[in-house]
Design an enzyme around this catalytic site. Structure first.
Site, PDB file in Angstrom:
ATOM      1  CD  GLU A 172      -3.369   0.003   0.171  1.00 23.86           C
ATOM      2  OE1 GLU A 172      -2.650   0.967  -0.260  1.00 23.86           O
ATOM      3  OE2 GLU A 172      -4.590  -0.175   0.092  1.00 23.86           O
ATOM      4  CG  ASN A 183      -8.845   3.172   0.500  1.00 18.64           C
ATOM      5  OD1 ASN A 183      -7.698   3.333   0.484  1.00 18.64           O
ATOM      6  ND2 ASN A 183      -9.279   1.712   0.890  1.00 18.64           N
ATOM      7  CG  ASP A 190      -7.631  -0.120  -1.979  1.00 14.81           C
ATOM      8  OD1 ASP A 190      -6.996   0.906  -1.410  1.00 14.81           O
ATOM      9  OD2 ASP A 190      -7.699  -1.189  -1.720  1.00 14.81           O
TER      10      ASP A 190
END
Length: 290
Positions: A17, A150, A200
């Site tokens: 991430e 997100n 995301d």
């Protein structure tokens, strides 16, 4: 346009991430959330370093004194990669449950106001929120009633904030005052489902487009500022998690991915890059002095 992908590193992250490009050091940072690791790739030499932190890492950004501002399950901290020092700044949600699998800080981005915009994720209900954190240790709740924050990104002129909720599957935009951090005029611009790509992490480019990782569909989706789906690009990993623009011209689009235990693709959990036509919006640094 034929999209060509380069595997930057075969790191096999469980939950890769928060790719962050450091132009001063020509370095790509990212994290493996559950492994509690921050990685740094020096792109000219290919050297990779990593640091282990004492809690799960949702995301992070750069600071104006060459540190990282990091969203841990224990709150927001300032981390110095040179010394390894970790300095607590603030916990935006001190009363949340301590289970990091269910409730923790998640996505973040440095805003055009020099503040750290960081959101949380709550498995139980819609009690997560987006916060604006400043150097004096304040954490102002800006948006509440969220599930999984997100897709934080800002327009090139600093006057638009984008936000997605991966739990509720929508993408919103707000007007932003880049001086005060005030937001207003919320608009729902897209509601991509699991098939199209649950939204995301995200990034914006200089043409005003919004690039969203469609984590459920193995795609990067490029939306216009009004929410029109302009392009859906199938990528090698099945679950891309977040893009960021980097390289000297900001036309290298890097993206992380996650790897499930039953991963059907050898590319899952690795970091990739593709070249794009339009440069990305440069991301600022957190102001460490009030």
């Amino acid at each position: 346009m034929i999209n060509r992908f380069e595997k930057v590193t075969a790191c096999q992250n469980r939950v890769g991430e928060s790719p962050v490009w450091d132009a001063d050091r020509s370095t790509l940072f990212w994290t493996d959330v559950h492994a509690q690791l921050v990685y740094a790739l020096q792109t000219s030499s290919g050297e990779i370093r990593h640091w282990s932190l004492p809690a799960r890492i949702g995301s992070f950004g750069l600071t104006d004194d060459d540190r990282l501002i990091v969203a841990l399950t224990t709150g927001v901290h300032l981390f110095d990669p040179a010394s390894g020092d970790l300095e607590f700044l603030v916990d935006p949600e001190p009363h949340r449950t301590s289970d990091p699998h269910k409730n923790r800080l998640n996505d973040s981005k440095i805003g055009p106001d020099g503040a750290y915009w960081v959101g949380s994720m709550h498995e139980d209900g819609l009690s997560a929120a987006l916060y604006r954190v400043t150097a004096n240790g304040s954490a102002e709740a800006k948006i509440e009633g969220l599930g999984t924050v997100n897709g934080l990104a800002f327009s090139a002129d600093g006057r638009t904030l984008y936000l997605s909720d991966s739990k509720q599957c929508w993408i919103d935009r707000y007007d932003l005052n880049p001086s005060s951090g005030a937001i207003s005029n919320r608009r729902r611009i897209a509601a991509p489902d699991e098939r199209l790509g649950r939204p995301d992490g995200a990034a914006t480019d200089m043409a005003g487009d919004y690039w969203s990782a469609g984590v459920s569909a193995g795609v990067l989706n490029r939306f216009s500022a009004s929410g029109e789906l302009l392009q859906s690009i199938r990528v090698p990993p099945l679950h891309p998690t977040m893009p960021c623009f980097g390289g000297e011209d900001l036309r290298s689009l890097y993206f992380t991915s996650l790897r499930r235990p039953d991963a059907a693709s050898p590319d899952c959990g690795d970091v990739f890059m593709m070249r794009v036509d339009v440069p990305g919006v440069p991301i600022g640094r957190f102001k460490t002095t009030p």
